[in-house]
Design a protein around this motif. Structure first.
Motif, PDB file in Angstrom:
ATOM      1  N   ILE A 496      14.439 -32.138 -10.235  1.00 10.28           N
ATOM      2  CA  ILE A 496      15.860 -32.359 -10.479  1.00 10.28           C
ATOM      3  C   ILE A 496      16.636 -31.301  -9.715  1.00 10.28           C
ATOM      4  CG2 ILE A 496      17.684 -32.427 -12.206  1.00 10.28           C
ATOM      5  CD1 ILE A 496      15.675 -33.344 -14.233  1.00 10.28           C
ATOM      6  N   PRO A 497      17.374 -31.689  -8.699  1.00 10.37           N
ATOM      7  CA  PRO A 497      18.171 -30.693  -7.964  1.00 10.37           C
ATOM      8  C   PRO A 497      19.122 -29.958  -8.897  1.00 10.37           C
ATOM      9  CG  PRO A 497      18.130 -32.791  -6.790  1.00 10.37           C
ATOM     10  CD  PRO A 497      17.521 -33.049  -8.137  1.00 10.37           C
ATOM     11  N   GLY A 498      19.149 -28.625  -8.727  1.00 11.66           N
ATOM     12  CA  GLY A 498      20.059 -27.810  -9.524  1.00 11.66           C
ATOM     13  C   GLY A 498      19.524 -27.404 -10.877  1.00 11.66           C
ATOM     14  N   ALA A 527      21.770 -29.620 -20.092  1.00 14.00           N
ATOM     15  CA  ALA A 527      21.875 -28.941 -18.804  1.00 14.00           C
ATOM     16  C   ALA A 527      22.641 -29.817 -17.813  1.00 14.00           C
ATOM     17  CB  ALA A 527      20.485 -28.616 -18.260  1.00 14.00           C
ATOM     18  N   PRO A 528      23.631 -29.252 -17.116  1.00 12.86           N
ATOM     19  CA  PRO A 528      24.408 -30.066 -16.161  1.00 12.86           C
ATOM     20  C   PRO A 528      23.548 -30.787 -15.144  1.00 12.86           C
ATOM     21  CG  PRO A 528      25.473 -27.936 -16.516  1.00 12.86           C
ATOM     22  CD  PRO A 528      24.148 -27.872 -17.218  1.00 12.86           C
ATOM     23  N   ALA A 529      22.497 -30.125 -14.652  1.00 12.65           N
ATOM     24  CA  ALA A 529      21.661 -30.767 -13.645  1.00 12.65           C
ATOM     25  C   ALA A 529      20.975 -32.007 -14.224  1.00 12.65           C
ATOM     26  CB  ALA A 529      20.621 -29.788 -13.114  1.00 12.65           C
ATOM     27  N   VAL A 530      20.559 -31.915 -15.490  1.00 10.98           N
ATOM     28  CA  VAL A 530      19.897 -33.058 -16.125  1.00 10.98           C
ATOM     29  C   VAL A 530      20.906 -34.178 -16.371  1.00 10.98           C
ATOM     30  CG1 VAL A 530      18.697 -33.833 -18.208  1.00 10.98           C
ATOM     31  CG2 VAL A 530      18.085 -31.649 -17.136  1.00 10.98           C
ATOM     32  N   THR A 531      22.068 -33.830 -16.907  1.00  8.83           N
ATOM     33  CA  THR A 531      23.066 -34.878 -17.172  1.00  8.83           C
ATOM     34  C   THR A 531      23.527 -35.537 -15.877  1.00  8.83           C
ATOM     35  OG1 THR A 531      24.830 -33.205 -17.153  1.00  8.83           O
ATOM     36  CG2 THR A 531      23.845 -33.736 -19.276  1.00  8.83           C
ATOM     37  N   GLU A 532      23.612 -34.758 -14.811  1.00  8.19           N
ATOM     38  CA  GLU A 532      23.980 -35.351 -13.520  1.00  8.19           C
ATOM     39  C   GLU A 532      22.869 -36.271 -13.013  1.00  8.19           C
ATOM     40  OE1 GLU A 532      24.842 -32.128 -10.949  1.00  8.19           O
ATOM     41  OE2 GLU A 532      26.559 -31.425 -12.126  1.00  8.19           O
ATOM     42  N   ALA A 533      21.615 -35.838 -13.191  1.00  7.53           N
ATOM     43  CA  ALA A 533      20.495 -36.681 -12.760  1.00  7.53           C
ATOM     44  C   ALA A 533      20.464 -37.975 -13.564  1.00  7.53           C
ATOM     45  CB  ALA A 533      19.178 -35.916 -12.913  1.00  7.53           C
ATOM     46  N   VAL A 534      20.757 -37.864 -14.863  1.00  3.34           N
ATOM     47  CA  VAL A 534      20.793 -39.069 -15.698  1.00  3.34           C
ATOM     48  C   VAL A 534      21.935 -39.973 -15.249  1.00  3.34           C
ATOM     49  CG1 VAL A 534      21.267 -39.907 -18.029  1.00  3.34           C
ATOM     50  CG2 VAL A 534      19.664 -38.009 -17.674  1.00  3.34           C
ATOM     51  N   ALA A 535      23.091 -39.383 -14.959  1.00  2.00           N
ATOM     52  CA  ALA A 535      24.268 -40.174 -14.577  1.00  2.00           C
ATOM     53  C   ALA A 535      24.016 -40.985 -13.311  1.00  2.00           C
ATOM     54  CB  ALA A 535      25.469 -39.253 -14.401  1.00  2.00           C
TER      55      ALA A 535
END
Length: 947
Positions: A496-498, A527-535
């Motif tokens: 996951i980037p970030g 974690a923002p990186a996880v929520t962004e990856a999910v999004a």
């Protein structure tokens, strides 16, 4: 005891030579007298013991064997005996010269001159000194000198005399003894010498200064000196001892007291020893014993100024030897000998301090953290007291000083020798980019956190400390780093980037203090990186990327935490592809029973989760991710994509617009079956109720178009809702009407609905209900409502608005047909009702006046009408001012009326209870009581009021 020595004058010859010089040159006598006086009262005052000890040390050095010394008071004499080379004629000549020493120059630091001018110190306690030795002996006598030379004052030490024949022999074991008959007044001084405290202070210094002297006995009390490597051990009579670490240089010796364990006890104030104490004050941590510094004959002051070449040369030699003394100490104690910053105690001290600190800057004496020694100017001292930290970064920082020489105090001390401190902020920069095992970093963090807890380091200084990540990279700074715990599973497959997760073997509480967050499942889900990856997971899946590791990780974390904040966008599989989790239904979802068939499918708003995924993960985990079983409530409407795309009037429960038209009763029961949706259904803000009242369908019509069966007061305007299998509570929660009222959020729509229902000819609307409905319509703004095509009149009929007026005064009822009058329950509502319905007021359209053909009316004040006064008393209505025009028969435009208010504001009333009651109630502003007033006028019995 006198024995001849070849080439040297005898005692008698020396004495006669002196006398001859006095006779030949009277000034010579004066010079000798003055010189001895100066020595006695000036340079050598209070130095009896020191000078005799120096002679004893010189004798031991001359004999080549360690010397002993004994001090006693015998028969009123101070007797000082010593071992070593005995007195010879050279020594006697030196004693009698007052200006010369009998010592052969050797250039060593061991002797400074035997039996020279320093012997004049004995004159402080005696005027008749004698020296008894194995080979020679000599006496000096003020009394005998006066016998041969007549003067008020004579020098004592210029005329030597043979010892008397009855001179007692030497004590056993000693080679020389100085015998000093105490002059009157000197006994107190001797008693001070005998005192243990004074002797200890003087004897200890003497033994340290004079290495050839190893033992001093004073009245049976013994002091001793012995060498222990580079240390000198001095013992005192009570058994205690002191240690001095010494280091010899060219013409000097440096010494510092040390403990038995070798720890130095730096001096605070001292004097230059040359090698005996002088008056030149020093402030160095160690004692300087120098035979090279040029001294005055008194040996109290340097011979010239401190800047003179000879003095500077001697002090430079001493400074060059100083680092050797420092190197003799254990490494952990070496900074103790760095001169602390302070004002010089003297000119000599100032020059010597400068020279010493310069040598410490240039010479190697500081232990390197790697190997060898460092000069001060090439050294770096860590300003944190953390020896282990020094060891960890030893190979990273060039010139780093070894532990335990670290800490702020150590850095300040070493700065005197031009060493530079190494702050933690600089250290953080130095270790940036290093490749080290995770365990190394953890140790580094432990040391830094300990320094923070000791208030040696501010957390802000550690903001950029590197953090090794689980993927092998190193990140500058802990902010944004996650510290994984044992419940997050294997993250090696998760790309996951970030997402910055610290290597588990490097995780440390310091990182948390610096902004790192715990990386349990809950923290990772936020974690923002996880929520962004999910999004973007659906988009990534459509692009051909493998999102399975992400999906498995997220579902695994959710299964531990039981919650999935903001993860409705997770790309979960259907039977044909992947969709957002919050767009999927469980295979057995109850929603499937109420949704329109077109609402579920590949291209439909919703789809069904793949069966194998539903079997693999527990139901609660899937629901937490947003997969649907039943209706859900949005949290701030943030789970339905971009907030900017959401209709602010949308209900808090999504997917209601997908309900099949004939499934609304079942959908309402489903909403009522879950606590969250039930709370939304009954919430005070009525958002869901208002939406349902317009958009749901009950038997083909919106709920707001129906009334509850029990709301019979609405009969005529609204029909009772058919039986659709819902209780009255549930029906009311969908917006089915329970009373005659306008919805605050839908007032305009409700007003138009009322107008439409009132204007339906087929409806039979009770007059009272119509009046109340008209009053409610008066509350609406005319701009929000379209005027109706038909209006309901007082006759219960409907008519064209062009034929209708709004009744705004009660006396007008008598002259207008009921089929044309539109009225509200309160005349005060008439103007607003007229605006809403776009109708004129009756008062504006009325032109009729009181007919003049009637007989002239009579005017009567209200207070003059007995019946009115009596009724007012019974009802408590105050009698109004003014009066009324009473007509036998009152007609307006040919129509009989009970009362009237003309354009001039005059009240007219027919002479009847009806007419008078109405005129009186209007005048008294008690219109609602007109009927009771009429009855009382007809029958003014009090029982009519009470019964």
């Amino acid at each position: 005891m006198e024995r001849p020595s070849e080439g040297l004058l005898s005692i008698d010859e020396l004495r006669h030579a002196v006398l001859r010089s006095w006779r030949e040159s009277p000034t010579r006598f004066t010079e000798d007298t003055n010189a001895e006086r100066d020595l006695r009262v000036g340079a050598y005052r209070d130095r009896v013991f020191v000078e005799l000890a120096q002679n004893a040390a010189d004798a031991a050095a001359a004999a080549g064997e360690p010397g002993r010394m004994r001090v006693r008071v015998v028969d009123g004499e101070l007797r000082v005996a010593n071992t070593g080379a005995p007195l010879d004629r050279r020594g006697i000549a030196a004693l009698a010269s007052l200006r010369a020493s009998g010592k052969e120059p050797t250039g060593s630091a061991g002797t400074v001159g035997r039996f020279g001018v320093g012997f004049a110190a004995v004159l402080a306690v005696t005027s008749e000194p004698r020296i008894v030795s194995r080979t020679e002996g000599v006496a000096f006598s003020e009394a005998r000198t006066r016998e041969v030379w007549d003067a008020d004052e004579v020098p004592v030490l210029r005329l030597p005399w043979p010892l008397p024949d009855d001179e007692p022999p030497l004590p056993d074991g000693f080679d020389t003894e100085v015998r000093l008959p105490l002059r009157d007044g000197a006994r107190d001084a001797v008693e001070r010498i005998e005192a243990i405290e004074a002797i200890e202070a003087e004897v200890a210094d003497v033994l340290l200064v004079l290495p050839w002297l190893v033992e001093v006995e004073v009245e049976g009390r013994r002091w001793a000196r012995r060498a222990d490597g580079a240390e000198v051990v001095l013992s005192v009579p009570d058994g205690r001892h002191t240690r001095w670490l010494t280091h010899r240089g060219r013409g000097c010796v440096w010494a510092v007291p040390v403990t038995d364990g070798g720890r130095p006890r730096p001096l605070d104030e001292d004097v230059l020893h040359a090698p005996t104490p002088t008056d030149e004050r020093l402030s160095l941590p160690a004692r300087l014993l120098s035979t090279a510094v040029p001294m005055e004959p008194s040996r109290r002051r340097v011979l010239a100024s401190a800047d003179s070449p000879d003095v500077r040369r001697a002090l430079l030699a001493a400074a060059e030897a100083y680092p050797g003394l420092v190197r003799s100490l254990p490494t952990e104690h070496r900074l103790a000998l760095v001169p602390p910053p302070r004002f010089p105690a003297s000119d000599v001290d100032g020059l010597l301090r400068d020279l010493v600190t310069e040598r410490l800057a240039d010479d190697e004496w500081l232990p390197s953290a790697t190997s060898g020694l460092l000069p001060g100017r090439r050294a770096r001292v860590l300003d944190v007291a953390a020896p282990r930290l020094v060891e960890l970064v030893a190979d990273v920082v060039p010139g780093l000083v070894a532990a335990p020489l670290c800490g702020r105090e150590a850095a300040r001390t070493a700065a005197v020798a031009q060493a530079r401190g190494l702050g933690v902020a600089e250290l953080v920069d130095v270790v940036g980019g290093l490749v080290r095992p995770p365990e190394w970093w953890r140790e580094l963090y432990a040391e830094l956190l300990a320094a923070v807890d000791r208030a040696e380091v501010e957390l802000d200084e550690l903001g950029a400390v590197p953090v090794p990540l689980a993927d092998g990279r190193t990140l500058p700074g802990a902010r944004g780093v996650l510290l994984a715990d044992d419940t997050v599973g294997d993250l090696t497959e998760l790309d996951i980037p970030g997402l910055h997760i610290a290597h588990p073997q490097a995780a440390h509480p310091l990182l948390r203090r610096l902004g790192a967050a715990n990386a349990g499942p809950a923290e990772l889900l936020r974690a923002p990186a996880v929520t962004e990856a999910v999004a973007r997971s659906v988009e990534d899946a459509l692009a051909g990327l493998d999102v399975e590791p992400l999906v498995d990780a997220v579902l695994g974390w959710v299964s531990v935490t039981g919650e999935a904040p903001g993860l409705g966008a997770l790309a979960l599989p259907t039977e044909t592809g992947r969709r957002r989790a919050d767009e999927l239904l469980l295979p057995d979802a109850r929603l499937l029973e109420v949704l329109h068939p077109d609402a579920v499918g590949d291209d439909a708003p919703l789809d069904v989760l793949a069966a194998d995924v539903a079997r693999r993960w527990d139901r609660e985990t899937l629901l937490a991710c947003g997969v649907r079983d039943t209706f859900t409530v949005l949290d701030g409407q943030s789970d339905v994509g971009d907030v900017g795309d959401v209709d602010p009037d949308a209900p808090p429960v999504p997917d209601l617009d997908l309900v099949a038209d004939d499934a609304w009763p079942a959908a309402v029961r489903l909403l009522a079956s879950q606590p969250d949706t039930w709370r939304a259904l009954t919430a005070p803000d009525r958002r869901l109720r208002d939406w349902l009242s317009v958009n749901a369908l009950l038997d083909g019509r919106a709920p707001r178009q129906w009334r509850l069966p029990s709301a019979t007061e609405l009969s005529g305007l609204f029909d009772p809702v058919p039986d659709v299998g819902l209780t009255e509570d549930l029906l009311a929660s969908t917006g089915v009407r329970t009373e005659l009222a306008l919805d605050a959020d839908h007032a305009a729509e409700d007003a138009e609905l009322l107008c439409a229902r009132l204007g339906e000819p087929a409806r039979t609307v009770p007059v009272g209900l119509a009046l109340r409905a008209h009053s409610i319509l008066a509350e609406v703004s005319p701009e929000d409502v379209e005027p109706p095509e038909r209006v309901r009149t007082l006759a219960g009929t409907v008519c064209d608005p062009a034929d209708a007026v709004v009744l705004d005064a009660p006396w007008l009822v008598a002259v207008w047909p009921a089929e044309r009058l539109v009225a509200a329950a309160d005349f005060a509502d008439a103007p607003a009702l007229a605006d809403v319905l776009d109708l004129p007021l009756a008062s504006e359209e009325t032109t009729a006046t009181v007919d003049g053909k009637d007989a002239e009316p009579s005017f009567a004040a209200w207070s003059e009408l007995p019946a009115i006064v009596e009724v007012a008393d019974l009802t408590g209505i105050g009698v109004p001012a003014g009066g009324v025009l009473i007509h036998e028969e009152l007609t307006v435009a040919g129509t009989p009326v009970p009362w009237w208010l003309d354009d001039l504001g005059s009240l007219h009333a027919a002479d009847s209870p009806e007419g008078l009651a109405r005129a009186f109630a209007w005048a008294a502003d008690r219109w609602s009581e007109r009927i009771s007033v009429e009855r009382l006028l007809d029958d003014p019995d009090p029982r009519a009021v009470l019964g």
